[in-house]
Motif scaffolding. Structure first.
Motif, PDB file in Angstrom:
ATOM      1  N   THR A 169       0.940  -1.023  -0.074  1.00 36.71           N
ATOM      2  CA  THR A 169      -0.058   0.015   0.152  1.00 36.71           C
ATOM      3  C   THR A 169       0.688   1.234   0.033  1.00 36.71           C
ATOM      4  OG1 THR A 169      -0.020   0.091   2.543  1.00 36.71           O
ATOM      5  CG2 THR A 169      -1.742  -1.350   1.543  1.00 36.71           C
ATOM      6  N   GLN A 175      -4.620   3.588  -0.071  1.00 39.62           N
ATOM      7  CA  GLN A 175      -4.195   3.463  -1.200  1.00 39.62           C
ATOM      8  C   GLN A 175      -3.831   2.051  -1.680  1.00 39.62           C
ATOM      9  OE1 GLN A 175      -4.748   5.238  -4.417  1.00 39.62           O
ATOM     10  NE2 GLN A 175      -4.150   3.083  -5.023  1.00 39.62           N
ATOM     11  N   LEU A 176      -4.261   1.137  -2.216  1.00 40.40           N
ATOM     12  CA  LEU A 176      -3.838  -0.420  -2.361  1.00 40.40           C
ATOM     13  C   LEU A 176      -2.997  -0.369  -3.688  1.00 40.40           C
ATOM     14  CD1 LEU A 176      -3.967  -3.523  -1.400  1.00 40.40           C
ATOM     15  CD2 LEU A 176      -6.204  -3.708  -2.539  1.00 40.40           C
ATOM     16  N   GLN A 211      -8.716  -0.155  -7.658  1.00 42.00           N
ATOM     17  CA  GLN A 211      -8.839  -0.705  -6.311  1.00 42.00           C
ATOM     18  C   GLN A 211      -9.776  -1.619  -6.066  1.00 42.00           C
ATOM     19  OE1 GLN A 211      -6.971   1.400  -2.921  1.00 42.00           O
ATOM     20  NE2 GLN A 211      -8.119   3.144  -4.115  1.00 42.00           N
ATOM     21  N   TYR A 242      -6.971  -3.672   6.839  1.00 45.87           N
ATOM     22  CA  TYR A 242      -6.671  -2.642   5.857  1.00 45.87           C
ATOM     23  C   TYR A 242      -7.727  -2.939   4.544  1.00 45.87           C
ATOM     24  CZ  TYR A 242      -4.232   0.624   2.632  1.00 45.87           C
ATOM     25  OH  TYR A 242      -3.678   1.619   1.836  1.00 45.87           O
TER      26      TYR A 242
END
Length: 788
Positions: A169, A175-176, A211, A242
């Protein structure tokens, strides 16, 4: 839903359990892995049950009248006060909890009301980890289902299908970048990386446009591969959490359970920093927590450090700027990022395979009945083992007492500081479990022993006026069974099972001494520890009457100086003789004084050729739980340190390496003066900078440190202004001491304070042993230091 035409029998290992209230009673759901694939067993029409002393029933009827579905049934059980009890059966768990709360509010004492229906169902059938299920299977999607099957205990060790997964991330926000998976099963291995955007060149990479697609591709792959267990590194509190937050932000559900079902999260602390999650039919296991549960010890539990120590290889990226490099690779070199992401998964898979840690988790579950993802939980383990046996004896368990009387800890004999030749360690094998077995220490045995129904000769005296029944106890036999199982496991070289049983047995004393345990009673814990004090003290007296000197003792061990031994062989012969004599003597003593058979066993454990018992720093008094010595090893003599700087991670590598070499020289009677001077000079000249890093964990949040702010916190508070990630509670902080104080190692601005390291790292280590050879650190280096 397909239907089978015949009743079938399945052996399975329990993965998850759950229950829910319905209009037709409590519904239980158990997911098993079997040789025929995943199986869901649903048991309908169950009740939620607790007990009440019969004499309290009259006062309780007004409260219970509100609960129209409650059934009060006579049962052949008694409380620990020897009073008969009745069973209260409710159609829902919620009703039972509400009624129990109302009864407590009126001063009544509902018993075993905290046990949930799924746990009670399994417990009363002695189902622990594995079971045999008999019923008419139906096909529900890809899985089998049994409705209201017969479930009985059995022995079954599964072959689990496992997937290691890891996410990469951005350092900020949700934000992956990518998700990697590495699957292992009897059919071989599977590898895949789900990458946001194009650019990665490997065939195992699947590119996704956004994503949401990355997340969905991962969930689809897991559903198709259908593992029993998901593993990773900090996989619950980071990776899975997450993904849960990302799914929430995208308006989706994280459907990682079997049948694409969501998980249930539960916070383990008030700050919400630690969590646990359960997905129906699928277990998430964290490698760090499992290794800790199995008592593995590492200076750092980072994946890089653990993999280097266990596998001899590590991550493809490491260091303080790893986060920045991951972002650079995502933007510029997705091929390298995919390789890095997948490597982390493979490292976790290899660690699990090398340590057999999953086998340990399965063995622990089979022994305790707890789910394999439930760490710690010693009290729950004890309940699972003890309660069904207690009910078979005709009794129900008490509630946890409000009594807070503490029992004494392990007995530590005063030490005699000095350097010795030929020190032996004699150890009582599993002392506390042996005391429980020998002296019949047991919760039910105590209740029977003090109730007034038994004559004194029918009981064994304990401490704090405790008396234990000679017959009718549970715990001594339970420990004996576990002991025999462990011996069998060791004989068959089943190390995971042996280790699991050892941990369970050794936890029993701690459980009985924990106020949160329903069986807590100061008389129980004190009758174990104070008996241990007596045994250690009398053992010392016996040894010293035999002409030897006990220079230290701690809980279950005595350190014996064989002062007249002129060779290793003579010292070893003395240890073997003491072992035989002490075991025979204790058998005689316990038979004469208590009319009991002793299971205490003394083992000659270690022969130290040379041994140091240091003083408490700054005094002449002998220290405790701190010593060092030389023992014979397969590859020659080796140094052993206990509690000293060499084994403490809050000391620098400089101090630890210096201590090991200085002690080696002194034990070997080699010259050491020049070495001490040279080490001090090397530090002052800046030749040891790479060894000057301190490393310490944050035990609290940074803003919670108000007074006496320690150096690692001072360094951590500088991270944000110097462009570094701010450490959170539980994180490790690496720092150095400079002329401006403590600073983070990767962003230190001031010069290193070399004098600090000489004064605070070298000098204390050296003076721990130099006083015994007639000198001191200052005597050796003061003139040397004056040159700089």
């Amino acid at each position: 839903m397909g239907r089978s035409l015949t009743v079938q029998t399945f052996k399975g290992f329990l993965l998850t359990r759950n229950w829910r209230d319905t209009s037709h009673g409590v519904e239980l759901e158990f997911w098993f892995t079997t040789g025929q694939g995943p199986l869901c067993a649903v048991v309908r029409g169950e009740h939620s049950v607790f007990f009440l002393v019969e004499d309290e029933l009259g006062r309780a009827r007004e409260i219970l009248a509100v609960e129209t579905t409650v059934k009060i049934k006579p049962v052949s059980l008694r409380s620990f006060s020897m009073a008969p009890v009745v069973g209260l059966y409710f159609n829902s768990y919620r009703q039972a909890r509400r009624a129990a709360d109302e009864l407590r509010a009126r001063g009544l004492d509902p018993l075993e009301a905290d046990i949930n229906p799924a746990d009670r169902f399994l417990m009363e059938r002695f189902v622990a980890g594995s079971a045999v299920l008999r019923g008419e299977p139906r096909r529900r999607g890809r899985h089998l289902m049994l409705e209201n099957p017969v479930i009985k205990a059995t022995q079954y060790r599964p072959t689990l299908k496992v997937v290691s997964f890891d996410i990469e991330t951005a350092m900020e926000g949700l934000q992956l970048y990518c998700i990697a998976v590495h699957g292992t099963s009897i059919d071989g291995e599977a590898r895949q990386v789900f990458m946001l955007g194009e650019g990665a060149q490997q065939a195992f990479v699947r590119s996704c446009a956004n994503q949401g697609e990355v997340l969905q591709a991962f969930l689809d792959w897991v559903a198709d591969y259908d593992p029993d267990v998901l593993i990773g590194w900090n996989v619950v509190n980071f990776d899975t959490w997450y993904l849960q937050r990302l799914a929430d932000q995208l308006g989706r559900r994280l459907l990682l359970g079997r049948e694409r079902r969501p998980g249930h999260w539960r916070e383990l602390d008030d700050d919400g920093d630690r969590r646990t999650v359960q997905f129906p039919g699928r277990v998430v296991l964290d490698g760090i927590e499992l290794l800790r549960a199995a008592f593995y010890r590492f200076e750092s539990f980072s994946l890089e450090n653990v993999s280097r120590q266990l596998l001899g290889t590590g991550k493809l990226l490491h260091g303080s700027d790893r986060g920045g490099e991951i972002t650079r690779q995502f933007l510029q070199d997705k091929t390298s990022l995919a390789r890095y992401n997948l490597k982390d998964c493979e490292l976790v898979s290899e660690i699990f395979a090398t340590t057999a840690i999953l086998d340990f988790a399965v063995a622990r579950s089979v022994m305790t009945g707890l789910n394999i993802d439930r760490m710690g939980a010693s009290v729950a383990s004890f309940d699972n083992l003890y309660l069904p046996r207690l009910h078979r004896q005709g009794y129900v368990a008490p509630n946890a007492s409000s009594e807070q009387i503490a029992s004494p800890g392990g007995f530590v004999l005063d030490s005699m500081p000095g350097i010795y030749d030929h020190v032996l360690v004699l150890d009582f094998k599993s002392l506390y479990p042996s005391i429980i077995r020998t002296f019949f220490i047991d919760p039910l045995g105590l209740a029977l022993g003090v109730c007034g129904e038994l004559a004194q000769p029918q009981t064994v005296p304990g401490f704090l006026e405790a008396r234990f029944a000679r017959r009718g106890h549970i715990l001594p036999e339970l420990i004996q069974q576990l002991w025999q199982q462990r011996d069998a496991a060791k004989e068959s070289r089943d190390e995971p099972l042996s280790q699991a049983i050892k941990i369970i047995m050794n936890s029993f004393y701690g459980v009985l001494g924990t106020p949160g345990c329903r069986f807590f009673d100061a008389r129980l814990a004190s009758s174990i520890t104070r008996r241990g004090h007596e045994i250690l003290g009398r053992t010392r007296d016996y040894i010293e009457k035999a002409g030897h000197r006990v220079i230290y003792g701690d809980t279950d061990s005595v350190f014996v100086w064989i002062h007249d031994a002129s060779s290793d062989a003579e010292a070893i012969a003395a240890g073997q003789q003491l072992q035989r004599d002490l075991n025979a003597w204790w058998c005689q003593v316990i038979r004469q004084e208590f009319d009991l058979e002793s299971v205490l066993e003394v083992e000659f454990e270690t022969h130290y050729k040379r041994f140091l018992m240091p003083t408490v720093r700054g005094s002449d008094k002998g220290s405790k739980k701190r010593y060092a010595g030389v023992v014979a090893g397969a590859d020659g003599d080796k140094l052993v340190f206990k509690g000293l700087e060499n084994v403490r991670t809050d000391w620098t590598r400089l101090a630890r390496a210096f201590q090991e070499e200085l002690y080696r020289r002194i034990f070997a009677q080699e010259p050491f003066e020049h070495y001490v001077k040279e080490q001090a000079a090397s530090v002052l000249e800046g030749r040891c900078d790479a060894q000057l890093i301190y490393r310490k964990r944050l035990r609290r949040k940074l803003d919670e440190y108000q007074r006496n702010v320690p150096p690692h916190v001072q360094a951590a508070r500088l991270c944000e202004e110097r462009g570094l990630p701010v450490p959170s509670r539980g994180s490790w902080v690496e720092y150095v001491i400079t002329t401006s104080g403590a600073e983070p190692v990767s962003a230190a601005l001031a010069p290193l304070d070399y004098q600090h390291y000489v004064d605070r790292q070298l000098e204390p280590v050296a003076d721990g042993i130099l006083g015994f050879v007639g000198t001191s650190f200052r005597t050796l280096v003061d003139k040397q230091i004056d040159l700089f």
